[in-house]
Design a protein around this motif. Sequence first.
Motif, short mmCIF file in Angstrom:
data_model
loop_
_atom_site.label_atom_id
_atom_site.label_comp_id
_atom_site.label_asym_id
_atom_site.label_seq_id
_atom_site.Cartn_x
_atom_site.Cartn_y
_atom_site.Cartn_z
N LYS A 29 0.87 -1.18 0.00
CA LYS A 29 0.00 0.00 0.00
C LYS A 29 0.90 1.23 0.00
O LYS A 29 2.09 1.15 0.35
N ARG A 59 -0.69 -1.06 -10.58
CA ARG A 59 -1.57 -0.87 -9.42
C ARG A 59 -2.80 -1.73 -9.62
O ARG A 59 -3.28 -1.90 -10.73
N GLN A 65 -9.15 -1.09 -1.83
CA GLN A 65 -7.83 -0.64 -1.39
C GLN A 65 -6.86 -0.76 -2.57
O GLN A 65 -6.91 -1.73 -3.32
N LYS A 66 -5.98 0.24 -2.70
CA LYS A 66 -5.01 0.25 -3.79
C LYS A 66 -3.73 -0.43 -3.35
O LYS A 66 -3.16 -0.10 -2.31
N PHE A 67 -3.28 -1.38 -4.15
CA PHE A 67 -2.03 -2.06 -3.91
C PHE A 67 -1.13 -1.85 -5.13
O PHE A 67 -1.58 -1.80 -6.26
#
Length: 142
Positions: A29, A59, A65-67
């Motif tokens: 993250k 990404r 949620q952004k990973f």
Amino acid sequence: MLEEKLTAAGFSKNEAKVYISLLELGKSKLTSLSRHAGLNHVTTLANLKSLSEKGVIYRQVENQQKFYYIENPKHGLRKYLQLLQSDLNKKKTMIDDAMEGFEVRYAALDARADVKFLEGDDFFTTLRAEIDNSEFETIYEL
């Protein structure tokens, strides 16, 4: 050492930090990546965007949620080098297309002395090549 190699290949210092951090952390993250790279969130996010444009990271959104993931270096870095080569080829074509115009303007300049300073191990080889390729009638040597 890897960071220096990346900067020599065209990455900014911060891009190299973020890339190496992502390489060390794996799926990350923004917060943990920023902390590991020693950069603030805004700087890290800007560098993630430019690394994504280079094709070396990507990404993914999971559960809102952004990973961030690193592309396999063997593929991602080669893709980056191909982008650099393509850009260089475009620039070369532009210069080649304009060369006649450059040469016409250069030829229109008044006759003048062309002064060159040669030194180093290849001095005589370079000097010989300069003399052989010279358009000038007189060459002075000091």
